[in-house]
Scaffold this motif. Structure first.
Motif, short mmCIF file in Angstrom:
data_model
loop_
_atom_site.label_atom_id
_atom_site.label_comp_id
_atom_site.label_asym_id
_atom_site.label_seq_id
_atom_site.Cartn_x
_atom_site.Cartn_y
_atom_site.Cartn_z
N ILE A 15 0.73 -1.17 0.05
CA ILE A 15 -0.10 0.05 -0.01
C ILE A 15 0.68 1.05 0.05
CG2 ILE A 15 -1.86 1.34 1.42
CD1 ILE A 15 -2.71 -1.56 0.02
N GLY A 16 0.52 2.21 -0.88
CA GLY A 16 1.37 3.58 -0.87
C GLY A 16 0.31 4.61 -0.51
N LEU A 17 1.40 5.35 0.37
CA LEU A 17 0.41 6.58 1.07
C LEU A 17 1.21 7.67 0.75
CD1 LEU A 17 -1.52 7.69 3.11
CD2 LEU A 17 0.20 6.92 4.82
N TYR A 18 0.57 8.93 0.52
CA TYR A 18 1.27 10.31 0.60
C TYR A 18 0.23 11.20 1.03
CZ TYR A 18 -0.79 11.17 -3.98
OH TYR A 18 -1.69 11.44 -5.05
N SER A 19 0.79 12.26 1.60
CA SER A 19 0.10 13.46 1.97
C SER A 19 0.18 14.68 1.10
CB SER A 19 0.03 13.92 3.44
OG SER A 19 -0.31 12.74 4.23
N ILE A 20 -0.80 15.47 0.64
CA ILE A 20 -0.44 16.70 0.03
C ILE A 20 -0.53 18.02 0.79
CG2 ILE A 20 -1.28 15.41 -2.22
CD1 ILE A 20 -3.80 16.76 -1.99
N GLY A 21 -0.03 18.79 0.25
CA GLY A 21 -0.19 20.50 0.79
C GLY A 21 0.45 21.30 -0.14
N ASN A 73 6.40 3.05 -7.92
CA ASN A 73 6.78 2.52 -8.78
C ASN A 73 7.97 1.17 -8.46
OD1 ASN A 73 4.96 2.55 -11.20
ND2 ASN A 73 6.37 4.17 -12.15
N GLU A 74 8.89 1.77 -7.87
CA GLU A 74 10.07 0.90 -7.38
C GLU A 74 9.51 0.04 -6.22
OE1 GLU A 74 12.81 3.75 -5.98
OE2 GLU A 74 13.30 4.58 -7.93
N LYS A 75 8.45 0.59 -5.53
CA LYS A 75 8.06 -0.14 -4.38
C LYS A 75 6.94 -1.49 -4.81
CE LYS A 75 10.60 1.98 -1.59
NZ LYS A 75 11.87 1.17 -1.01
N ASN A 76 6.64 -1.18 -6.16
CA ASN A 76 5.64 -2.10 -6.55
C ASN A 76 4.14 -2.16 -5.85
OD1 ASN A 76 4.48 -3.90 -8.64
ND2 ASN A 76 5.38 -5.87 -7.30
N VAL A 77 3.72 -0.99 -5.58
CA VAL A 77 2.51 -1.06 -4.69
C VAL A 77 1.24 -1.30 -5.52
CG1 VAL A 77 3.23 0.86 -3.25
CG2 VAL A 77 2.10 1.47 -5.38
N ASP A 78 0.33 -1.90 -4.81
CA ASP A 78 -0.94 -2.52 -5.25
C ASP A 78 -2.03 -1.41 -5.51
OD1 ASP A 78 -0.14 -5.14 -5.73
OD2 ASP A 78 -0.15 -5.18 -3.49
N LEU A 79 -1.94 -0.29 -4.52
CA LEU A 79 -2.80 0.63 -4.24
C LEU A 79 -2.30 1.75 -3.49
CD1 LEU A 79 -6.03 1.17 -4.21
CD2 LEU A 79 -5.94 0.34 -1.87
N LYS A 101 0.71 3.52 -12.07
CA LYS A 101 -0.71 3.32 -12.69
C LYS A 101 -1.38 2.51 -11.58
CE LYS A 101 0.39 5.15 -16.52
NZ LYS A 101 -0.11 6.51 -16.92
N ALA A 102 -0.79 2.37 -10.32
CA ALA A 102 -1.48 1.50 -9.41
C ALA A 102 -2.98 2.19 -9.15
CB ALA A 102 -0.82 1.67 -7.92
N PRO A 103 -3.93 1.74 -8.79
CA PRO A 103 -5.16 2.38 -8.52
C PRO A 103 -5.18 3.29 -7.32
CG PRO A 103 -5.71 0.11 -8.68
CD PRO A 103 -4.03 0.33 -8.68
N VAL A 104 -5.87 4.42 -7.28
CA VAL A 104 -5.69 5.41 -6.38
C VAL A 104 -7.17 5.73 -5.46
CG1 VAL A 104 -6.17 7.14 -8.29
CG2 VAL A 104 -5.13 8.06 -6.03
N VAL A 105 -7.12 5.96 -4.39
CA VAL A 105 -8.11 6.17 -3.36
C VAL A 105 -7.71 7.75 -2.80
CG1 VAL A 105 -9.51 5.41 -1.54
CG2 VAL A 105 -8.86 3.77 -3.18
N VAL A 106 -8.76 8.53 -2.77
CA VAL A 106 -8.30 9.86 -2.20
C VAL A 106 -9.03 9.84 -0.91
CG1 VAL A 106 -8.65 12.27 -2.36
CG2 VAL A 106 -8.30 11.08 -4.53
N LEU A 107 -8.12 10.05 0.05
CA LEU A 107 -8.77 10.35 1.58
C LEU A 107 -9.07 11.87 1.80
CD1 LEU A 107 -6.22 7.90 3.33
CD2 LEU A 107 -8.74 7.46 2.29
N ARG A 145 -8.31 10.85 -17.62
CA ARG A 145 -8.59 9.16 -17.88
C ARG A 145 -8.04 8.42 -16.64
NH1 ARG A 145 -11.46 12.07 -20.45
NH2 ARG A 145 -11.99 11.64 -22.72
N ILE A 146 -8.01 8.74 -15.43
CA ILE A 146 -7.36 8.03 -14.36
C ILE A 146 -8.57 7.78 -13.35
CG2 ILE A 146 -6.05 8.20 -12.39
CD1 ILE A 146 -4.03 9.93 -13.88
N PRO A 147 -8.81 6.44 -13.39
CA PRO A 147 -9.81 6.25 -12.49
C PRO A 147 -9.64 6.32 -11.00
CG PRO A 147 -9.43 4.14 -14.07
CD PRO A 147 -8.19 5.44 -14.09
N PHE A 148 -10.68 6.83 -10.08
CA PHE A 148 -10.28 6.86 -8.72
C PHE A 148 -11.60 6.69 -7.99
CE2 PHE A 148 -12.36 10.83 -10.50
CZ PHE A 148 -13.08 11.25 -9.43
N ARG A 149 -11.11 6.66 -6.61
CA ARG A 149 -12.39 6.51 -5.49
C ARG A 149 -11.99 7.71 -4.32
NH1 ARG A 149 -10.85 2.19 -9.03
NH2 ARG A 149 -12.97 1.54 -9.91
#
Length: 500
Positions: A15-21, A73-79, A101-107, A145-149
């Motif tokens: 699982i990949g995670l990052y925060s934005i600001g 990409n280097e970490k080969n994340v699934d989401l 290109k891993a699927p993305v969910v916005v929190l 054209r990037i699917p997101f939830r």
């Protein structure tokens, strides 16, 4: 070692995670950056209970976004979870997902249920305005054209940071509980494609002759799920049978007594008797060979069927299948009968999600109770059993060659979900999901698994809706109401789904 210890432990999702600001904020509002990083660490820690975490940290400009995309990409994340911690331009987000290109969910998780209106400063408000950029980010994703939830709610802290001017203890509020249920489901769902694309499914023997709904193209299955299918022969299993020792049989018999209740004769069916010592010994001998086969070929699931000429060695071998395949199913190697590979996939999905997944079909409807009995003469998943499953000796296997020991069991009373993986006319997989309630109604004592399930609506209405979706006639029964969880699996795997 318990009989339920997995032979091959499942892989956690990566699982990949990052925060934005917005970088301009940091000098303007001292402490804001560190506060948002603290929230990110909280997210990482809580998510790590379900997934293998890769937290890039704070992304606050386009250049950092590109570095984050390469890193994921280097970490080969699934989401990937994009934590919208405060306002940020969409140009800070989009490059990450154009590169990875891993699927993305916005929190969109607000730290407090209500700001302190009388004391709030601009810096304090910015720590709580994570929802502000989500429309902008959604628009950018859509146009790219990037699917997101999106998951919205409360962050769910169990403490209030010293810098905060509002109460941030929100872990028990319904908005936090709902959000974290969604997050956990996404992480669990992401484990399914990760495991399937590293899985080896055995196909032993052939598919039951004439069951056209179960025939599938192995290349199609690998193309759409990533799993590898290893085609096995009965002589492969027979080879391992010859290597079974008395110690192997003794250990299997111990597993059988731990997992099953040994029945007496059925009170109703003359072909269902107490298993003889010879039948139990043979089933345990075959079970030991089945485990050796699974280990030799490094299998994650197995589907099987073999008719065998009357009186032949292979007919005798297949007559001992059910006990060993139930033992394997209990240890994370789902086994589906009659050569139904698609239902093996459904069972594996349920097992990976920790919800069971037992091989079933429609047995009969009970119009008095308005339930549908689901079950089969094949393997049963002990993890969802209502008490110990029962072993019965069968004078014959209906519709098949031979005789042997079968499993009689019922799924736990309470919420259940069925998953049917079928194939459409255009050659694509499709998931059909139904939620219901397993009841404590009467069941048959004929050496088969059978569970009465009450679905929404009348049995006729339900069956007509299910049949109209063109299902495979087998399904996997799981415990719990899992429709939303399975929906996420379908979305992540790009498999169409229907929830009845």
């Amino acid at each position: 070692m318990s009989f339920s210890t997995p032979i091959k432990p499942a892989k956690k999702a990566r699982i990949g995670l990052y925060s934005i600001g917005l970088r301009a904020y940091w000098d303007q509002f001292p402490g804001l950056r560190e506060r948002l990083i603290e929230y990110s660490v909280f997210l990482e820690k809580k998510m790590s209970l379900s997934g293998e975490m890769f937290n890039f940290g704070l992304v606050d400009d386009e250049a950092e976004a590109r570095r984050a995309g390469e890193w994921f990409n280097e970490k080969n994340v699934d989401l990937i979870f994009c934590h919208s911690a405060t306002y940020s331009t969409s140009s800070t987000v989009l490059p990450i997902h154009q590169i990875c290109k891993a699927p993305v969910v916005v929190l969109s998780l607000q730290p407090t249920e209500r700001i302190n209106y009388g004391k709030t400063t601009t810096g304090e408000w910015l720590a709580h305005c994570g929802a502000c950029p989500v429309p902008e980010i959604s628009n950018a994703f859509n146009r790219a054209r990037i699917p997101f939830r999106v998951v919205s709610g409360l962050l769910g802290l169990d403490y209030t940071p010293a810098i905060s001017l509002a109460n941030e203890v929100t872990k028990d509020r319904k908005e936090a509980v709902r959000a974290w249920r969604q997050i956990d489901q996404w992480i669990r769902a992401a484990s399914v494609p990760r495991n399937l694309c590293h899985s080896r499914f055995g196909f032993l023997g052939n598919t039951y002759n004439g069951m056209l709904d179960m025939y599938s193209d192995f290349t199609m299955l690998q193309a759409q799920t990533g799993l590898h299918i290893e085609v096995l022969e009965m002589c492969d299993l027979d080879r391992f049978l010859k290597d079974v020792t008395p110690g192997d049989v003794k250990r299997k018999l111990e597993e059988v007594y731990e997992m099953f209740e040994i029945s007496g004769d059925s009170p109703s069916d003359p072909i269902a008797k107490k298993p003889s010592e010879q039948q139990l010994d043979w089933s345990c001998r075959v079970a030991a060979a089945q485990e050796k086969l699974v280990r030799e070929y490094d299998l994650d699931a197995l589907t099987y069927y073999y008719h065998g000429a009357p009186g032949s060695e292979y007919e005798k071998l297949q007559s001992g299948f059910i006990v060993g395949h139930s033992l394997l199913t209990a240890r994370g190697i789902p086994c589906s009968g009659e050569g139904d590979m698609k239902t093996a996939v459904a069972m594996k999905i349920c097992d990976l999600l920790g919800t069971g997944g037992s091989f079933s079909e429609i047995v009969v409807a009970d119009y008095e109770e308005e339930t549908i009995i689901l079950g089969h003469d094949g393997p049963f998943h002990i993890a969802i059993s209502n008490g110990k499953p029962i072993l019965r000796g069968m004078g014959l296997f209906h519709g098949k060659q031979g005789a042997g020991v079968s499993v009689e069991a019922k799924v736990k009373t309470g919420p259940v979900t069925t998953l049917n993986v079928t194939q459409t006319g255009d050659g694509n997989l499709k998931m059909i999901v139904s939620e219901g309630e397993s009841t404590n109604g009467a069941v048959m004592t004929i050496g088969n698994t059978n569970t009465p399930v009450k679905f929404r609506g009348h049995p006729d209405e339900y069956m007509e809706r299910w049949f109209s979706e063109a299902p495979t006639h087998h399904c996997a029964v799981s415990v719990g109401h899992n429709a939303e969880l399975l929906k996420k699996v379908g979305q992540l795997m790009n498999i169409p789904y229907v929830i009845l």
